[in-house]
Design a protein around this motif. Structure first.
Motif, PDB file in Angstrom:
ATOM      1  N   ARG A 115       0.807  -1.220   0.000  1.00  0.00           N
ATOM      2  CA  ARG A 115       0.000   0.000   0.000  1.00  0.00           C
ATOM      3  C   ARG A 115       0.838   1.267   0.000  1.00  0.00           C
ATOM      4  O   ARG A 115       0.570   2.193  -0.777  1.00  0.00           O
ATOM      5  CB  ARG A 115      -0.949   0.008   1.201  1.00  0.00           C
ATOM      6  N   ILE A 116       1.847   1.356   0.856  1.00  0.00           N
ATOM      7  CA  ILE A 116       2.658   2.582   0.940  1.00  0.00           C
ATOM      8  C   ILE A 116       3.407   2.800  -0.370  1.00  0.00           C
ATOM      9  O   ILE A 116       3.468   3.927  -0.876  1.00  0.00           O
ATOM     10  CB  ILE A 116       3.611   2.522   2.149  1.00  0.00           C
ATOM     11  N   PHE A 117       3.958   1.742  -0.936  1.00  0.00           N
ATOM     12  CA  PHE A 117       4.649   1.842  -2.221  1.00  0.00           C
ATOM     13  C   PHE A 117       3.697   2.345  -3.305  1.00  0.00           C
ATOM     14  O   PHE A 117       4.032   3.248  -4.079  1.00  0.00           O
ATOM     15  CB  PHE A 117       5.231   0.475  -2.599  1.00  0.00           C
ATOM     16  N   THR A 118       2.496   1.778  -3.343  1.00  0.00           N
ATOM     17  CA  THR A 118       1.499   2.177  -4.339  1.00  0.00           C
ATOM     18  C   THR A 118       1.060   3.619  -4.121  1.00  0.00           C
ATOM     19  O   THR A 118       0.888   4.377  -5.084  1.00  0.00           O
ATOM     20  CB  THR A 118       0.289   1.225  -4.283  1.00  0.00           C
ATOM     21  N   ALA A 119       0.910   4.026  -2.866  1.00  0.00           N
ATOM     22  CA  ALA A 119       0.522   5.413  -2.570  1.00  0.00           C
ATOM     23  C   ALA A 119       1.602   6.389  -3.009  1.00  0.00           C
ATOM     24  O   ALA A 119       1.299   7.444  -3.585  1.00  0.00           O
ATOM     25  CB  ALA A 119       0.237   5.566  -1.077  1.00  0.00           C
ATOM     26  N   ILE A 120       2.869   6.055  -2.756  1.00  0.00           N
ATOM     27  CA  ILE A 120       3.970   6.922  -3.188  1.00  0.00           C
ATOM     28  C   ILE A 120       3.995   7.032  -4.712  1.00  0.00           C
ATOM     29  O   ILE A 120       4.147   8.127  -5.265  1.00  0.00           O
ATOM     30  CB  ILE A 120       5.314   6.408  -2.633  1.00  0.00           C
ATOM     31  N   LEU A 121       3.819   5.913  -5.391  1.00  0.00           N
ATOM     32  CA  LEU A 121       3.774   5.956  -6.863  1.00  0.00           C
ATOM     33  C   LEU A 121       2.604   6.786  -7.370  1.00  0.00           C
ATOM     34  O   LEU A 121       2.729   7.502  -8.364  1.00  0.00           O
ATOM     35  CB  LEU A 121       3.668   4.539  -7.437  1.00  0.00           C
ATOM     36  N   SER A 122       1.471   6.713  -6.684  1.00  0.00           N
ATOM     37  CA  SER A 122       0.315   7.500  -7.139  1.00  0.00           C
ATOM     38  C   SER A 122       0.578   8.998  -6.983  1.00  0.00           C
ATOM     39  O   SER A 122       0.182   9.787  -7.845  1.00  0.00           O
ATOM     40  CB  SER A 122      -0.956   7.088  -6.397  1.00  0.00           C
ATOM     41  N   VAL A 123       1.271   9.395  -5.925  1.00  0.00           N
ATOM     42  CA  VAL A 123       1.631  10.817  -5.760  1.00  0.00           C
ATOM     43  C   VAL A 123       2.620  11.237  -6.837  1.00  0.00           C
ATOM     44  O   VAL A 123       2.501  12.323  -7.418  1.00  0.00           O
ATOM     45  CB  VAL A 123       2.183  11.067  -4.342  1.00  0.00           C
ATOM     46  N   ILE A 124       3.596  10.377  -7.123  1.00  0.00           N
ATOM     47  CA  ILE A 124       4.555  10.678  -8.195  1.00  0.00           C
ATOM     48  C   ILE A 124       3.823  10.841  -9.521  1.00  0.00           C
ATOM     49  O   ILE A 124       4.096  11.764 -10.302  1.00  0.00           O
ATOM     50  CB  ILE A 124       5.637   9.587  -8.283  1.00  0.00           C
ATOM     51  N   TYR A 125       2.866   9.961  -9.786  1.00  0.00           N
ATOM     52  CA  TYR A 125       2.117  10.059 -11.042  1.00  0.00           C
ATOM     53  C   TYR A 125       1.182  11.252 -11.064  1.00  0.00           C
ATOM     54  O   TYR A 125       0.897  11.800 -12.132  1.00  0.00           O
ATOM     55  CB  TYR A 125       1.383   8.754 -11.364  1.00  0.00           C
ATOM     56  N   ILE A 167       2.005  14.171  -9.771  1.00  0.00           N
ATOM     57  CA  ILE A 167       2.936  15.242 -10.146  1.00  0.00           C
ATOM     58  C   ILE A 167       3.258  15.161 -11.630  1.00  0.00           C
ATOM     59  O   ILE A 167       3.259  16.177 -12.343  1.00  0.00           O
ATOM     60  CB  ILE A 167       4.210  15.174  -9.282  1.00  0.00           C
ATOM     61  N   ARG A 168       3.519  13.958 -12.119  1.00  0.00           N
ATOM     62  CA  ARG A 168       3.814  13.784 -13.552  1.00  0.00           C
ATOM     63  C   ARG A 168       2.631  14.203 -14.418  1.00  0.00           C
ATOM     64  O   ARG A 168       2.814  14.778 -15.500  1.00  0.00           O
ATOM     65  CB  ARG A 168       4.184  12.328 -13.842  1.00  0.00           C
ATOM     66  N   THR A 169       1.423  13.919 -13.960  1.00  0.00           N
ATOM     67  CA  THR A 169       0.225  14.297 -14.710  1.00  0.00           C
ATOM     68  C   THR A 169       0.106  15.809 -14.811  1.00  0.00           C
ATOM     69  O   THR A 169      -0.157  16.352 -15.891  1.00  0.00           O
ATOM     70  CB  THR A 169      -1.027  13.703 -14.037  1.00  0.00           C
ATOM     71  N   VAL A 170       0.320  16.501 -13.706  1.00  0.00           N
ATOM     72  CA  VAL A 170       0.222  17.966 -13.706  1.00  0.00           C
ATOM     73  C   VAL A 170       1.313  18.569 -14.589  1.00  0.00           C
ATOM     74  O   VAL A 170       1.043  19.478 -15.393  1.00  0.00           O
ATOM     75  CB  VAL A 170       0.302  18.516 -12.268  1.00  0.00           C
ATOM     76  N   VAL A 171       2.534  18.078 -14.471  1.00  0.00           N
ATOM     77  CA  VAL A 171       3.642  18.604 -15.285  1.00  0.00           C
ATOM     78  C   VAL A 171       3.379  18.355 -16.769  1.00  0.00           C
ATOM     79  O   VAL A 171       3.606  19.238 -17.600  1.00  0.00           O
ATOM     80  CB  VAL A 171       4.984  17.980 -14.842  1.00  0.00           C
ATOM     81  N   THR A 172       2.885  17.178 -17.096  1.00  0.00           N
ATOM     82  CA  THR A 172       2.577  16.875 -18.500  1.00  0.00           C
ATOM     83  C   THR A 172       1.468  17.775 -19.018  1.00  0.00           C
ATOM     84  O   THR A 172       1.518  18.248 -20.159  1.00  0.00           O
ATOM     85  CB  THR A 172       2.178  15.400 -18.652  1.00  0.00           C
ATOM     86  N   LEU A 173       0.457  18.025 -18.192  1.00  0.00           N
ATOM     87  CA  LEU A 173      -0.628  18.920 -18.597  1.00  0.00           C
ATOM     88  C   LEU A 173      -0.101  20.323 -18.884  1.00  0.00           C
ATOM     89  O   LEU A 173      -0.487  20.957 -19.871  1.00  0.00           O
ATOM     90  CB  LEU A 173      -1.698  18.973 -17.511  1.00  0.00           C
ATOM     91  N   LEU A 174       0.803  20.795 -18.050  1.00  0.00           N
ATOM     92  CA  LEU A 174       1.385  22.123 -18.264  1.00  0.00           C
ATOM     93  C   LEU A 174       2.279  22.174 -19.496  1.00  0.00           C
ATOM     94  O   LEU A 174       2.472  23.231 -20.087  1.00  0.00           O
ATOM     95  CB  LEU A 174       2.172  22.553 -17.022  1.00  0.00           C
ATOM     96  N   ALA A 175       2.844  21.032 -19.892  1.00  0.00           N
ATOM     97  CA  ALA A 175       3.759  20.994 -21.033  1.00  0.00           C
ATOM     98  C   ALA A 175       3.061  20.848 -22.377  1.00  0.00           C
ATOM     99  O   ALA A 175       3.681  21.057 -23.421  1.00  0.00           O
ATOM    100  CB  ALA A 175       4.750  19.845 -20.856  1.00  0.00           C
ATOM    101  N   ILE A 176       1.784  20.517 -22.369  1.00  0.00           N
ATOM    102  CA  ILE A 176       1.069  20.284 -23.633  1.00  0.00           C
ATOM    103  C   ILE A 176       1.165  21.463 -24.606  1.00  0.00           C
ATOM    104  O   ILE A 176       1.438  21.259 -25.790  1.00  0.00           O
ATOM    105  CB  ILE A 176      -0.398  19.876 -23.376  1.00  0.00           C
ATOM    106  N   PRO A 177       0.977  22.704 -24.173  1.00  0.00           N
ATOM    107  CA  PRO A 177       1.036  23.802 -25.153  1.00  0.00           C
ATOM    108  C   PRO A 177       2.414  23.997 -25.783  1.00  0.00           C
ATOM    109  O   PRO A 177       2.518  24.584 -26.853  1.00  0.00           O
ATOM    110  CB  PRO A 177       0.665  25.048 -24.333  1.00  0.00           C
TER     111      PRO A 177
END
Length: 133
Positions: free
Chosen positions: A70-80, A82-92
């Motif tokens: 669970r903790i490993f999966t939770a950490i990965l979900s937080v990392i993802y 952050i990656r989702t937000v950064v990717t969204l900002l990079a689209i333009p």
């Protein structure tokens, strides 16, 4: 009572198994893009490190998710997240590939979060009309 607990545990385990499968697909897409779509680079000895880390991300991480860490999966979900937000900002600023990456990151984040925090998606989202409820 035990039947209900078994059903709940089975449903929660299914979420981890689905998240592991989605993460595995995500890792394989990344490995494919990095291996076949990027311009060739010669990093010397670091090439071995690149492929070793790729195998770790593609095999060991999904295994930990599948085994319900669970903790490993939770950490990965937080990392993802952050990656989702950064990717969204990079689209333009980048190509249409970033839209695909955003969708992939968002879906992986959803599946990891759903497993780690046992989020239930209401059945009403999938119903066709309100009258069917």
């Amino acid at each position: 009572m035990k039947g209900e607990e078994l059903t709940i545990n089975t449903e929660h385990s299914k979420k981890y198994h689905q998240a592991a499968f989605v993460y595995l697909l995500n890792a394989l897409v990344y490995f494919f893009v990095a291996t076949f779509r990027m311009p060739p680079h010669n990093f010397g000895i670091w090439n071995y490190l690149f492929y070793t880390l790729g195998v770790i991300f593609a095999v060991i991480f999904p295994y930990f998710i599948y085994k319900e860490y669970r903790i490993f999966t939770a950490i990965l979900s937080v990392i993802y997240l952050i990656r989702t937000v950064v990717t969204l900002l990079a689209i333009p600023y980048y190509s249409i590939l970033m839209v695909f990456m955003f969708i992939m990151h968002a879906f992986t984040c959803l599946m990891l979060t759903r497993a780690a925090w046992d989020i239930k998606i209401p059945a009403s989202i999938f119903s066709k009309t309100r009258e069917e409820e």
